[in-house]
Design an enzyme around this catalytic site. Structure first.
Site, mmCIF file in Angstrom:
data_model
loop_
_atom_site.group_PDB
_atom_site.id
_atom_site.type_symbol
_atom_site.label_atom_id
_atom_site.label_comp_id
_atom_site.label_asym_id
_atom_site.label_seq_id
_atom_site.Cartn_x
_atom_site.Cartn_y
_atom_site.Cartn_z
ATOM 1 C CD GLU A 143 1.878 -3.252 1.541
ATOM 2 O OE1 GLU A 143 2.721 -2.156 1.783
ATOM 3 O OE2 GLU A 143 1.375 -3.582 0.338
ATOM 4 N N GLY A 198 -7.619 -0.202 -1.207
ATOM 5 C CA GLY A 198 -8.140 -0.042 -2.558
ATOM 6 C C GLY A 198 -7.476 -1.122 -3.458
ATOM 7 C CD GLU A 205 2.006 -3.341 -3.627
ATOM 8 O OE1 GLU A 205 2.928 -2.923 -2.853
ATOM 9 O OE2 GLU A 205 0.905 -2.850 -3.616
ATOM 10 C CG ASN A 206 -0.860 -9.500 -3.883
ATOM 11 O OD1 ASN A 206 -0.431 -9.218 -2.759
ATOM 12 N ND2 ASN A 206 -2.016 -9.410 -4.339
ATOM 13 C CD GLU A 241 -2.215 -1.313 -6.325
ATOM 14 O OE1 GLU A 241 -1.408 -1.986 -5.802
ATOM 15 O OE2 GLU A 241 -2.724 -0.209 -5.399
ATOM 16 C CG HIS A 300 3.330 -0.702 -6.192
ATOM 17 N ND1 HIS A 300 4.393 -0.008 -5.419
ATOM 18 C CD2 HIS A 300 1.987 -0.417 -5.615
ATOM 19 C CE1 HIS A 300 3.610 0.638 -4.816
ATOM 20 N NE2 HIS A 300 2.424 0.597 -4.560
ATOM 21 C CD GLU A 313 2.449 1.908 -1.338
ATOM 22 O OE1 GLU A 313 1.827 2.511 -2.449
ATOM 23 O OE2 GLU A 313 2.215 0.458 -1.279
#
Length: 881
Positions: free
Chosen positions: A128, A268, A271-272, A305, A308, A327
């Site tokens: 990303e 930080g 979120e894959n 994460e 997400h 986000e």
């Protein structure tokens, strides 16, 4: 490095791709310098697209090795390939074909830390926003959803661990000392969510059973020997999974969920799908190495994460202009989670402090942009406080306007209607309109108008008719690209307070729209009339900080002091106190700049003492109230002609007055708050430590001695107390023997732990005064410092430029000149990092003329540099505009 092309992307220019990629197969043969990537793409031309339309794929610094169409090698005249683009013409007439592309990449030299790179001998990815195109040619945009199957091959002794998205499907050994693993993700996703990790790591494992009975294997991978420090992150993960089921009805949807911590990471965390990659700062913690702030950060980021998975992965954004859709919404969700895990009021105040410290200045400066920007040159520069934190506030306002039941109904409809979609803000607003029957078209302006609205408020009480009237006028200043603003729909949560803080309930309300305890301001100016009010009330407005606005009101110092003592809403109680203190601090800053001494009234000293010793209040809340507004806070209140040295003098004068007045009681409270039993990273323990450490600073000032801080540093059994004591020593006693001894002891104990040493760099970068620059230059030569590591760079250069108001903003401009030189050096390695650091200069026009000119010259030096990255060029030109 991708240099600036000058291209500007516009929201209104969006159009779907000519082609779809329903399936993507990736085969990685990992090698430190020569990784081979073979992508096999099943491609379909969209209906209605011309048969002769070319396929154009994105790339970034790629080396093409081979290309085949339906198994046949393409001739040189059938395609045009550059490192940044692949164009293919003469495609099959039916528009359905298989494209095989082989590229070669070098993970070791990839210090941009995007695409595939190596960190401490571990292969990892960050895709990303546009990192996937650094791995292979692709339609690298968020609306291109594809089902991925990934095969990874590597040397067994170099990378025994092979991870990717989704569920594991196969693995095995090869005859040449290598091995492989195959992963399949059944959920279509955009390329920015692709992830790969390979290396030699330790792991802690656990399991989670979802509400419907699905068994999920959990793994958190860290460097060997650090496994015990991942236990809190695992606990936070399981609590997040349960909370999302209970509060939003969202279950996890794969057989495994993995988290990997790496030391070199621009963000930080990421979120894959099914494989979150984290900056190890947000995974590793134990009492000896992590502060209470670290624990809270780990809890929040782990939750963010994970959340997400639905708000970002299952429902992604159509284009990068919709970034706040995933986000801002997910920040709102992680804020609510943390509030449920800890003190809701204290968490909310922390959010408000952060918003005012970072997002409000962004709104007020040259980098201002709407929550949903309508144009950009470099998308990496829009991962901002406006998109994240203000985006969260917009979601919170929807809940305030609709109420919790209709908000949940709208969220349920959003998940039902858009699962598997690449959605837009319009889609998000529509589900709440459909669920509630409300027209939110005016409210949607919050997504499109930049700037922080100001509410100017006047009051009138008629004793004869027992009527109280509130008139509110909203205004929104022009921002870059937006000179004319429309009135917003602003929810103002309120109460009318009588004697001792008793809430007075109106018999009726007239004028504008009022529902329950919320005033709905929808016109430029509105008057609200409340009848049946038996006494002149003190209005408590913006309770819970119900909208991200500023207030200008007729409340007197007496009214504000009343609210600070009596308001039942702790957020507005804290805001009233802060408003009182800011008025005194800004006034004194002007006096000090004019060569006059600061003056402190006994009323402020007395009020702070009352709050400090009020044992009915939460200890964390008392600590927040005793934490005098920062130098940056005061500068923001002043707004113009800022002199950081005068601000520091004003702030120190107030701290000294409060410390001297209450030294005896502060010492008693400090002793009573000493930790009892073993350290626990819970809200209650964190609150006690926070209050005790605020008192330590006051006592060190009152006593004029480093002994108390030195003793706490020596005897501390946890990092929270140790780091706080070190901070007091550096801030209050500078280059003293006690300070230097503590710094040396800290380095001797933690010199082999990079995360802990980041705290050591931060605290020294924050030492006030002109000497800070020499200290920063000296620390850049330290054997543990490297500009290649984002955490270390942020710890030293970031803390100095964003947090050290006097040291960085020197009157001679030396701080700015040093910063410009450093930014240009970083830009050659890591443009994203350089651009984010450069935002520290966004408020340069607010300084007094001498500093302002030095800042402008340094920004101009950066702008004149040839070969700037697109990231830095975008920030510097907007900052100077």
């Amino acid at each position: 490095m991708r240099t600036d092309t000058g291209q500007v992307f516009h929201l209104e220019d969006y159009k779907p791709t000519d082609f779809l990629i329903p399936e993507t197969h990736l085969d990685f043969s990992l090698h430190p310098e020569r990784t081979i990537v073979k992508s096999t793409l099943q491609i379909e031309r969209r209906e209605g697209v011309a048969a002769d339309a070319p396929l154009i794929l994105d790339g970034d610094d790629l080396k093409l090795v081979d290309i085949r169409l339906d198994g046949a090698v393409l001739g040189d005249n059938a395609y045009i390939a550059t490192p940044d683009r692949l164009e293919i013409r003469g495609l099959p007439e039916n528009g359905v074909f298989t494209l095989e592309i082989t590229t070669e990449i070098d993970p070791t030299t990839n210090r941009q830390l995007t695409g595939l790179y190596r960190s401490s001998d571990v292969y990892c990815t960050q895709c990303e926003a546009e990192g996937f195109r650094r791995i292979t040619y692709f339609l690298d945009r968020p609306d291109m959803l594809s089902v991925y199957t990934v095969r990874i091959e590597a040397e067994r002794n170099e990378a025994p661990l092979l991870l990717s998205n989704g569920n594991p499907k196969d693995k095995g050994k090869l005859t040449n000392g290598r091995h492989f693993a195959v992963w399949h993700d059944p959920h279509p996703k955009p390329a920015y969510l692709f992830a790969l990790v390979a290396g030699d790591l330790g792991v802690i494992t656990d399991t989670f059973t979802t509400a419907s009975g699905r068994h999920v294997d959990l793994g958190i991978y860290v460097e060997h020997g650090k496994e015990p420090r991942a236990l809190y992150a695992m606990d936070a993960l399981k609590r997040s999974m349960k909370w999302d089921e209970d509060v939003f009805g969202r279950e996890y949807d794969l057989d495994v969920f993995n988290v990997v911590a790496v030391s070199d990471f621009n963000m930080g965390a990421m979120e894959n799908k099914g494989l979150n990659v984290f900056n190890d700062k947000y995974v590793l913690a134990d009492p000896d190495t992590a502060t209470d702030t670290d624990y809270a950060g780990i809890e929040a980021v782990i939750a963010h994460e994970y959340f997400h998975n639905w708000t970002g992965n299952r429902i992604t954004c159509r284009d990068w202009f919709q970034l706040c859709l995933k986000e801002g919404l997910t920040v709102y969700r992680d804020h609510e989670f943390s509030a449920d895990m800890r003190s809701r009021a204290v968490k909310r105040i922390a959010e408000v402090k952060g918003l005012k410290a970072h997002q409000f200045p962004e709104d007020a400066g040259p980098l201002a942009h709407p929550v949903r920007p309508r144009q950009f040159r470099e998308i990496n520069n829009f991962y901002t406080s406006t998109v994240y934190e203000k985006g969260s506030e917009v979601v919170r306002m929807i809940r305030t306007i609709l109420g919790p039941e209709l908000f949940r109904k709208g969220m349920d409809l959003y998940f039902e209607r858009h699962d598997g979609d690449a959605a837009t803000i319009e889609d998000f607003i529509k589900v709440f309109e459909d669920a509630s029957g409300e027209d939110l078209s005016q409210f949607a302006l919050w997504y499109d108008q930049a700037g922080t609205p100001n509410l100017a408020i006047t009051y009138d009480y008629d004793q004869a008719t027992k009527t109280f009237e509130i008139e509110i006028e909203q205004s929104l200043k022009p921002t870059p690209g937006q000179t004319s603003k429309k009135p917003m729909h602003i929810p103002v949560q309120f109460a009318l307070l009588g004697a001792k803080g008793r809430e007075l309930k109106p018999r009726s309300a007239k004028g504008g729209l009022v529902k329950d305890d919320v005033i709905h301001l929808r016109k430029r100016k509105e008057r609200f009339s409340f009848s049946g009010i038996p006494e002149r009330p003190v209005p408590s407005l913006l309770r819970g900080f119900s909208a991200p606005v500023t207030l200008t009101s007729e409340l007197t110092r007496t009214d504000l002091a009343f609210l600070a003592r009596n308001d039942g809403d702790e957020v507005t109680r804290w805001q009233a106190l802060t408003q009182l203190l800011n008025a005194k601090l800004t006034s004194n800053a002007k006096r000090v700049r004019g060569g006059k001494p600061a003056t402190i009234e006994n009323s402020s000293i007395k009020l702070l003492g009352e709050i400090a010793f009020n044992v009915t209040l939460d200890e964390a809340f008392r600590a927040l109230c005793l934490s005098i507004p920062s130098e940056s806070d005061i500068a923001r209140e002043l707004g113009a002609n800022i002199d950081p040295d005068a601000i520091l003098g004003s702030r120190d004068a107030l701290i000294s007055a409060v410390a001297e007045a209450h030294a005896g009681k502060f010492a008693q409270a400090y002793a009573e708050l000493a930790q009892v039993g073993s350290f626990k990273p819970d809200a209650a323990g964190a609150g006690r430590r926070a209050l005790r450490n605020v008192l330590l600073d006051y006592l060190s000032v009152a006593e004029g001695s480093s002994k108390r801080a030195a003793a706490q540093f020596k005897n501390a059994d946890n990092m929270t107390d140790r780091a706080a004591a070190l901070g007091v020593l550096v801030q209050r006693f500078g280059d003293s023997d006690a300070t230097n001894h503590a710094l040396q002891a800290f380095e001797a104990r933690f010199g082999n732990d990079p995360l802990v040493m980041d705290k050591w760099f931060v605290v020294q970068a924050m030492q006030p005064g002109d000497g800070a620059l020499d200290k920063v230059r000296e620390l850049m030569t330290h054997q543990l410092f490297s500009l290649d590591n984002p955490n270390r760079t942020r710890a030293l250069i970031g803390a100095f430029s964003s947090g050290n108001q006097t040291g960085f903003n020197r009157a001679d401009g030396a701080g700015y000149k040093f910063f410009a030189e450093t930014i240009l050096t970083i830009d050659k390695k890591n443009p994203q990092l350089a651009a984010r650091l450069l935002t520290a200069m966004r408020s340069w026009r607010s300084f007094e003329p001498v500093r302002r000119e030095h800042a402008r010259e340094s920004l101009a030096t950066i702008a004149r540099e040839t070969g700037l990255s697109a990231d830095v060029r975008d920030i510097v030109e907007r900052t100077l505009a």
